[in-house]
Design an enzyme around this catalytic site. Structure first.
Site, short mmCIF file in Angstrom:
data_model
loop_
_atom_site.label_atom_id
_atom_site.label_comp_id
_atom_site.label_asym_id
_atom_site.label_seq_id
_atom_site.Cartn_x
_atom_site.Cartn_y
_atom_site.Cartn_z
N HIS A 145 -42.52 -4.27 15.35
CA HIS A 145 -43.25 -3.11 15.15
C HIS A 145 -42.95 -2.10 16.69
O HIS A 145 -43.01 -2.74 17.40
CB HIS A 145 -44.80 -3.28 15.23
CG HIS A 145 -45.98 -2.20 15.41
ND1 HIS A 145 -46.11 -1.45 14.08
CD2 HIS A 145 -46.32 -1.51 16.26
CE1 HIS A 145 -46.98 -0.51 14.35
NE2 HIS A 145 -47.01 -0.68 15.82
N LYS B 274 -19.89 9.92 4.76
CA LYS B 274 -21.38 9.58 5.60
C LYS B 274 -21.16 10.30 7.06
O LYS B 274 -22.26 10.69 7.62
CB LYS B 274 -21.20 8.05 5.61
CG LYS B 274 -22.12 7.70 4.66
CD LYS B 274 -21.29 8.03 2.99
CE LYS B 274 -21.89 7.27 1.83
NZ LYS B 274 -21.19 8.00 0.82
N GLU C 67 0.94 -1.29 -0.16
CA GLU C 67 -0.09 0.08 0.00
C GLU C 67 0.96 1.36 0.02
O GLU C 67 1.93 1.36 0.90
CB GLU C 67 -1.00 0.02 1.18
CG GLU C 67 -1.59 1.29 1.40
CD GLU C 67 -2.45 1.64 0.10
OE1 GLU C 67 -2.24 2.87 -0.43
OE2 GLU C 67 -3.28 1.05 -0.44
N CYS D 71 -12.14 4.87 0.07
CA CYS D 71 -13.59 4.68 1.09
C CYS D 71 -13.26 5.08 2.31
O CYS D 71 -14.01 5.87 2.87
CB CYS D 71 -14.00 3.28 1.00
SG CYS D 71 -15.21 2.87 2.03
N GLY E 144 -25.21 12.77 -10.18
CA GLY E 144 -25.17 11.34 -9.69
C GLY E 144 -25.01 11.10 -8.28
O GLY E 144 -25.32 12.01 -7.51
N GLY F 2 -22.37 17.32 -12.24
CA GLY F 2 -22.93 16.14 -12.01
C GLY F 2 -23.97 15.85 -10.89
O GLY F 2 -23.79 16.00 -9.76
N ARG G 224 -13.49 9.42 -13.70
CA ARG G 224 -12.53 8.61 -13.15
C ARG G 224 -11.66 7.67 -13.88
O ARG G 224 -12.43 7.16 -15.01
CB ARG G 224 -13.05 7.89 -11.97
CG ARG G 224 -13.82 8.73 -11.11
CD ARG G 224 -14.21 8.13 -9.57
NE ARG G 224 -13.15 7.48 -8.73
CZ ARG G 224 -12.32 8.04 -7.80
NH1 ARG G 224 -12.83 9.50 -7.51
NH2 ARG G 224 -11.32 7.86 -7.25
N GLY H 152 -7.09 1.21 3.87
CA GLY H 152 -8.57 1.43 3.62
C GLY H 152 -8.82 2.36 2.41
O GLY H 152 -9.88 2.40 2.01
#
Length: 456
Positions: free
Chosen positions: A436, A49, A32, A40, A176, A174, A266, A37
């Site tokens: 429920h 997020k 790496e 992401c 998307g 964009g 990309r 990681g």
């Protein structure tokens, strides 16, 4: 032989392949060049997020009439503290991954990998020998002539999202997945946001239900985001401000922003890897061609994640990595039939399978069952009754697709994805009970309506 398996790239796909191969007893290394990681965890899914969920709390609190807002009636955001929280989340996840790699004896080799022939990987001045290889090198943004990235005020999505502060006016090219999520983030921070989308609808994602796209557009516009569809645009200048010239079928105008975020364009990363020498085939766009076992044209070389093209998502990369690791370890494994998509907009979006329009174009007879979220008690208790859930069902009761826009959609869609992967029909699901009150009851309600009749 130094290793049984060498994984090039420690993103989520490479990590999944390495861990799964090591669990089967293989001696594994990961090379790496940056941080474990990959995109992401360090720059994309996890930080975005974390930020989006945090700022959405402001929106939820703002529309809750029973929460006091103080004398000025406004809630405030400490973006510096939020960034610190984001970084702590990233560090925690990286630590968890390193612990798992250590547990299974995976060797992490820092540096940039070069491959000139099968069975050898060069890192710096050291050459390591390996039986099998997994290419998990990901993708990177590219600068498009009409939208040249400059590292200052014209940025790729992940650079923009990781800014320490965001200026007042943002133009996003964009509409998307990335464009919608970033618009949600920046608008929740109080920024003026404009989305420029070339296609005639928002979220022009393959298989995306048109009703979902329309609902998301309406919700974002309610929040004050300007959305221009069928927008042929280009940057005309990017000095102090970024100026766009925008043409639509009915108008022409210039739009200024303090920051431009370019969410299109990309390419797969294969620099330093001699694919010709490895006899690894690529498609016309340069992405590595793999089968449903993550195998390339060379049986000693696997590839996973963005470098294989198709859907550029961590969801696919992680599963593809598991599939590669399984097969390397001797366990027969292949990619699933269905891959759910989750979009973390102001109202979450979940989708899996095909839309009714796609299926009808294929000559498949289907019907739709739609449940409005305002019919679900839990949606009312969390004060988020907007949106709907939709099942696309064949004559035999088989579920061909599912779409949801609303609170918890990114979680709910996984339930349907599991049912579809197991070939469950609505009749198979009819006896299943959902607790429920929960948001997931919307699946049960749709199934009840498909088989017998309306409950809510």
């Amino acid at each position: 032989m130094d290793f049984d398996v060498t994984v090039i790239g420690g993103g989520v796909g490479g990590l999944a392949a390495a861990i799964r191969a090591a669990e089967s007893g293989k001696k594994v290394a990961i090379v790496e060049k940056d941080q474990l990681g990959g995109e992401c965890i360090n720059r994309a899914c996890i930080p975005s997020k974390t930020l989006i969920d945090a700022v959405k709390l402001l929106s939820k609190a703002d529309k809750a009439k029973w929460i006091g807002k103080g004398s000025n009636g406004e809630l405030s955001l400490n973006y510096e503290a939020l960034n610190q929280h984001k970084n702590e989340v990233i560090e925690k996840l990286r630590g968890n991954l390193k612990h798992t790699l250590d547990k299974y004896g995976v060797t992490v080799i820092p540096g940039r990998a070069e491959v000139k022939q099968e069975g050898e990987v060069k890192v710096g001045e050291k050459v390591i020998t390996t039986d099998k290889m997994v290419i998990s090198t990901g993708s990177v943004p590219i600068s498009i002539p009409d939208f040249p990235l400059n590292g200052k005020n014209v940025l790729d999505p992940w650079s923009a999202m990781n800014l320490q502060s965001v200026p007042p006016k943002v133009v996003i090219v964009g509409g998307g997945v990335a464009g919608v999520e970033l618009a949600t983030l920046f608008r929740s921070m109080g920024k003026e946001v404009t989305i420029l989308e070339l296609m005639p609808r928002l979220l022009p994602v393959p298989g995306m239900d048109k009703d979902v796209a329309d609902a998301v557009k309406s919700r974002l516009e309610e929040k004050g985001i300007r959305i221009i569809l069928q927008a042929k645009s280009k940057i005309s200048s990017a000095d102090e401000k970024v100026r766009f010239h925008v043409e639509t079928p009915s108008s022409s105008e210039d739009i200024d922003g303090d920051l431009a975020v370019i969410t299109i364009g990309r390419k797969g990363v294969t620099e330093g890897i001699d694919l010709n020498s490895l006899k690894v085939n690529v498609d016309k766009r340069g992405y590595i061609v793999v089968n449903d076992k993550a195998e390339t044209s060379n049986n000693k070389v696997y590839a996973v994640g963005d470098v294989t093209g198709g859907a550029l998502s961590a969801t696919k990369a992680w599963r593809q990595g598991l599939v590669a690791g399984d097969n390397i370890g001797g366990k027969q494994s292949k990619m699933p039939k269905y891959m759910p998509l989750s979009i973390f907009a102001d109202l979450e979006i979940g989708s899996v399978g095909k839309s009714i329009d796609d299926l009808k174009n294929e000559g498949i007879e289907v019907r739709e069952i739609t449940v409005k979220m305002e019919s679900i008690p839990r949606a009312l208790t969390v004060n988020e009754p907007q949106g709907f859930f939709k099942l696309v069902i064949g004559k035999d009761g088989r579920i061909h697709g599912a779409y949801m826009v609303g609170e918890g959609a990114t979680e709910v869609i996984n339930t349907v994805s599991m049912a579809m992967e197991l070939s469950a029909t609505v009749n198979d699901l009819y006896p299943v009970t959902f607790s429920h009150p929960t948001i997931t009851e919307v699946v049960s309600e749709a199934v009840q309506r498909a088989v017998s009749g309306e409950m809510y």
